[in-house]
Design a protein around this motif. Structure first.
Motif, PDB file in Angstrom:
ATOM      1  N   GLU A 204     133.814  38.077  56.566  1.00 21.38           N
ATOM      2  CA  GLU A 204     133.412  39.469  56.378  1.00 21.38           C
ATOM      3  C   GLU A 204     131.896  39.520  56.309  1.00 21.38           C
ATOM      4  O   GLU A 204     131.270  38.785  55.544  1.00 21.38           O
ATOM      5  N   LYS A 205     131.320  40.392  57.146  1.00 16.98           N
ATOM      6  CA  LYS A 205     129.867  40.467  57.199  1.00 16.98           C
ATOM      7  C   LYS A 205     129.446  41.848  57.714  1.00 16.98           C
ATOM      8  O   LYS A 205     130.042  42.376  58.646  1.00 16.98           O
ATOM      9  N   GLU A 206     128.421  42.403  57.082  1.00 19.85           N
ATOM     10  CA  GLU A 206     127.812  43.635  57.568  1.00 19.85           C
ATOM     11  C   GLU A 206     126.495  43.312  58.262  1.00 19.85           C
ATOM     12  O   GLU A 206     125.766  42.419  57.832  1.00 19.85           O
ATOM     13  N   PHE A 207     126.211  44.054  59.329  1.00 19.83           N
ATOM     14  CA  PHE A 207     124.984  43.818  60.073  1.00 19.83           C
ATOM     15  C   PHE A 207     124.609  45.116  60.787  1.00 19.83           C
ATOM     16  O   PHE A 207     125.398  46.074  60.832  1.00 19.83           O
ATOM     17  N   GLU A 208     123.411  45.164  61.377  1.00 19.30           N
ATOM     18  CA  GLU A 208     122.948  46.338  62.096  1.00 19.30           C
ATOM     19  C   GLU A 208     122.667  46.005  63.551  1.00 19.30           C
ATOM     20  O   GLU A 208     122.150  44.930  63.859  1.00 19.30           O
ATOM     21  N   ILE A 209     123.022  46.935  64.423  1.00 21.81           N
ATOM     22  CA  ILE A 209     122.704  46.819  65.844  1.00 21.81           C
ATOM     23  C   ILE A 209     121.410  47.588  66.084  1.00 21.81           C
ATOM     24  O   ILE A 209     121.366  48.811  65.887  1.00 21.81           O
TER      25      ILE A 209
END
Length: 787
Positions: A204-209
């Motif tokens: 599980e990981k949050e990131f930005e494009i």
């Protein structure tokens, strides 16, 4: 991951018809379309008089290259129905529902030489209110998975913030380790690269494009996602978009979304129930050309090809679960299994839909009278809660026929086995129940009966409990109730989950003024097999009787006919939804002289043609579709009439028919703003061939060819009739042929079709483009085609 097509080299055997010769075929395959249509078919009007049967699909294959300690998994995207899977004589899986995809683990049952059998049961009729098809009608794929892998279907992405491009990824690994994630734009440029350590095998990981490009109907931008673990790579496409909803309305990426939708069934017309990517692409392209930006998958989970197409074209989807819950609509329908299977079914449905940006809503059911009683109200909540537990990002609705709920609670249209035994039969024998009962009332009394009935107080009492247990209230034929309920229930969002075409402008203008009306799904976007004649206006020359008995094959309910031709109602819709400024269609004089079948679902019999030899001097009626202030009609340059445009968007002007040029003009502030012309054809009758594309479609090599009777330029003469015979096919094969008539006695699998409204369609699979050719014979001459 190795994903391998498993669609070649099957043989189909009938288990119920001794005269059936085994058929060697590739998948997908619809066995029902190969059946005889008979007067006493138990499915009757529901299944277009096909008999129904049980079948065995067989395939032999050799040793599979399964990685050490890995797995071999088969995915069936759709088998109708009660599927049983046998490998080397051992039953290894079963799946009851005919519309969900399911997976079968072959690993522990494989040998060096293998024999696979799939039993499909559809002899117990009636089990559906429409044509289902029978067999493995969607594709099959084999997955060869290594020991170290990302678990199948566990990779999921969810947009958290469309403004920053913030996305969350989740996955499950076969063992602890690091998963590498790469995201590429449409040009193949890498925009995100990161590595994530698992915890208890979970990722599980949050990131930005960066500089994120959003997905929506106007710009359906798709990123390519690649996830890698220990050399195992899984890929998918992903669109960045958010859904929010509440008292202010329904929003995609922070902008108000108004669903201009169409209900569709799952068949592909003359091809039967089989699912080809290119056939789905054509169908959705046609719907979008009419102005629809959304589809409702009536009344079952949608196939993967359709989801892929909707992602590409920017078409929103409301994916629907089932047409019945615990109250039967037909004798052998899915009620028998739903209570035990609904959680598994819905989990498979959400798993299929989750990564598709096109899916913006779930529906738990259609016209389920259960929603009028306490048990059903609780089940509505159970369904909604379970959808949310699996996917909290999408709202849940359910299509409720408001007047239906009230009448059902008073004992009208209630199911019994005796009524069900007669439910599918021709009109003289019918005892309709459930949805079919109320459809019959509407066809007898008119479209207003359900809409006016829905305003009764009892309708509110019999729906408010269920509506409180869903996110968006689905109103089937309840448009007259919108103003009242918007005031009484200030937090309710309303969706016209099933509507009449004649109400297109009314709902659209109401929705523009009130953001809590989130959309509309007309019945139906495209005509479909089965439910024979329910939506048809066919004259007595084109149907020998109006009892909807054997010979009738489609509902006739589409704004687009079964061949893909846009009817007058589609032109009207284009104008209402702003695709076109003006359109014109004509009701020929002859139509007023002939008897017709009757339907509340048909808005107009007008055709976009103006060539009616032999009808000179008789009254024709032009239908001018315009939202402007005034319209005028000219014949051969002479003004027939100028008048204020009707609020409905349809202005009718009658006049004596004369051949030539018919022109409609619209005006705003006294100035001409748009015009359109229909012309009669030249002298002489000809057969002309018109391929829809210059080359075969890319994935399935399909070619749709319209065969028209008219002048030498292809101007159609709609009352010119002939049997068309296709022959001398080289470099391919004919896989479907038919016309747009809901009464069609010939088989779609033959090589002949009668013209209807001046034309018919032939569908080919091209095997060798350089050699491909064919000929067509008609009473008005022959024609041939080659690339």
């Amino acid at each position: 991951m190795k994903k391998i097509s498993f669609n070649d080299g099957w043989t189909v055997f009938s288990l119920t018809d001794e005269s059936w010769a085994p058929i060697k075929t590739d998948l997908p395959f619809d066995a029902m379309l190969h059946e005889e249509r008979v007067d006493n078919a138990e499915g009757g009007v529901n299944t277009a008089w096909f008999t129904g049967g049980d079948y065995r699909f067989e395939k032999d294959f050799g040793k599979l290259d399964v990685p050490p300690k890995g797995k071999a998994i088969l995915e069936f995207e759709g088998v109708y129905r009660d599927a049983e899977i046998f490998l080397n004589g051992e039953k290894i899986a079963q799946n009851a529902y005919g519309y969900n995809d399911f997976y079968v683990d072959l690993t522990d049952h494989l040998k060096d030489q293998n024999h696979l059998e799939v039993i499909c049961r559809n002899a117990d009729q009636p089990n559906s209110r429409w044509y289902t098809g029978t067999g493995i009608y969607r594709p099959v794929f084999l997955y060869l998975l290594p020991e170290k892998r990302i678990e199948l279907n566990s990779l999921r992405l969810l947009t958290l913030d469309h403004e920053t491009g913030r996305v969350r990824v989740k996955a499950t690994l076969s063992e602890e380790g690091v998963m590498n994630l790469r995201i590429k734009d449409k040009d193949g440029q890498e925009v995100v690269s990161l590595s994530v350590q698992s915890k208890d095998k979970a990722i599980e990981k949050e990131f930005e494009i960066p500089s994120v490009h959003l997905w929506d109907e106007e710009d359906p931008y798709l990123y390519q996602v690649e996830a890698e673990f220990e050399g195992y790579v899984e890929s998918l496409r992903f669109g960045v978009r958010t859904i929010t909803y509440g008292d202010e309305g329904y929003f995609i990426n922070g902008k108000r979304l108004l669903l201009r939708g169409a209900c569709i069934h799952h068949d592909n017309g003359p091809l039967g129930a089989v699912t080809y990517f290119d056939a789905e692409y054509r169908k959705l392209s046609l719907l979008k050309s009419v102005g629809y930006n959304a589809i409702r998958s009536a009344h079952n989970p949608i196939g993967k090809y359709l989801l892929d197409v909707c992602d590409e074209l920017g078409i929103y989807v409301m994916d629907e679960y089932a047409d019945c819950w615990y109250i039967h609509k037909t004798k052998y329908d899915y009620v028998k299994d739903l209570a035990n299977n609904w959680k598994t079914d819905i989990a498979l449905m959400v798993q299929k839909d989750y990564n598709h940006p096109c899916v913006v809503m779930y529906s738990s059911g259609n016209e389920v009278a259960e929603t009028s009683e306490e048990k059903g109200i609780q089940l509505t909540k159970d369904f909604t809660d379970y959808f949310h537990s699996l996917d909290s990002s999408r709202p849940v609705s359910c299509g409720i026929n408001i007047f239906f709920n009230a009448l059902y609670s008073m004992g009208f249209g209630v199911y019994s086995d005796k009524k069900a035994d007669n439910n599918g039969q021709a009109k003289a024998k019918k005892q309709e129940v459930g949805s079919a009962f109320f459809n019959a009332i509407a066809n007898f009394v008119g479209s207003n009966v359900m809409k006016v009935g829905a305003k009764l107080h009892i309708c509110d009492r019999k729906t408010r409990g269920a509506y409180a247990n869903m996110d968006i209230a689905g109103y089937n034929y309840g448009i007259f109730r919108y103003p009242h309920d918007l005031k009484k229930y200030p937090h309710r969002l309303i969706l016209g989950s099933e509507t009449f075409c004649c109400d297109a402008r009314l709902w659209y203008e109401q929705a523009l003024k009130n953001p809590r009306i989130v959309g509309d799904f007309v019945w139906a976007g495209m005509d479909y097999l089965g439910e024979c004649g329910v939506g048809s206006w066919v004259n007595e020359e084109d149907a020998p009787s109006f009892d909807h008995g054997k010979g009738w094959i489609t509902a006739g309910s589409g704004r687009i006919d079964i061949t893909g031709k846009l009817l007058g109602e589609a032109l009207y819709t284009q104008v209402i939804y702003g695709v076109k400024p003006i359109e014109l269609a004509v009701v020929a004089p002859k139509e007023a002289e002939l008897k017709h079948s009757q339907s509340a679902w048909k808005y107009s019999m007008a055709m976009p043609y103006y060539d009616f030899p032999g009808q000179e001097g008789k009254k024709a009626t032009a239908e001018i579709y315009s939202k402007d202030e005034a319209v005028a009609l000219f014949l051969n340059g002479k003004l027939i009439k100028k008048t204020k445009a009707r609020k409905s968007g349809t202005t009718k002007i009658s006049f004596p028919y004369q051949p030539g040029e018919l022109k409609a003009v619209s005006y705003r502030n006294g100035e001409e703003v748009a015009s359109i012309v229909l012309r009669s054809g030249k002298q002489g009758n000809h057969l002309t061939l018109h391929p829809e594309t210059k080359v075969p479609t890319p994935a399935d090599r399909l070619l749709y060819v319209r065969m028209k009777l008219g002048d030498e330029d292809g101007v159609i003469r709609p009352y010119l009739k002939s049997m068309l015979t296709v022959s001398d096919i080289q470099g391919g094969k004919l896989i479907g042929i038919g016309n747009g008539n809901p009464h069609h006695a010939e088989s779609y699998l033959g090589n002949e079709a009668r013209t209807y409204q001046g034309e018919a369609i032939a569908i080919f699979r091209v095997e060798n483009e350089k050699e491909f050719s064919f000929s067509v014979h008609s009473d008005f001459g022959d024609a041939s085609f080659h690339f």
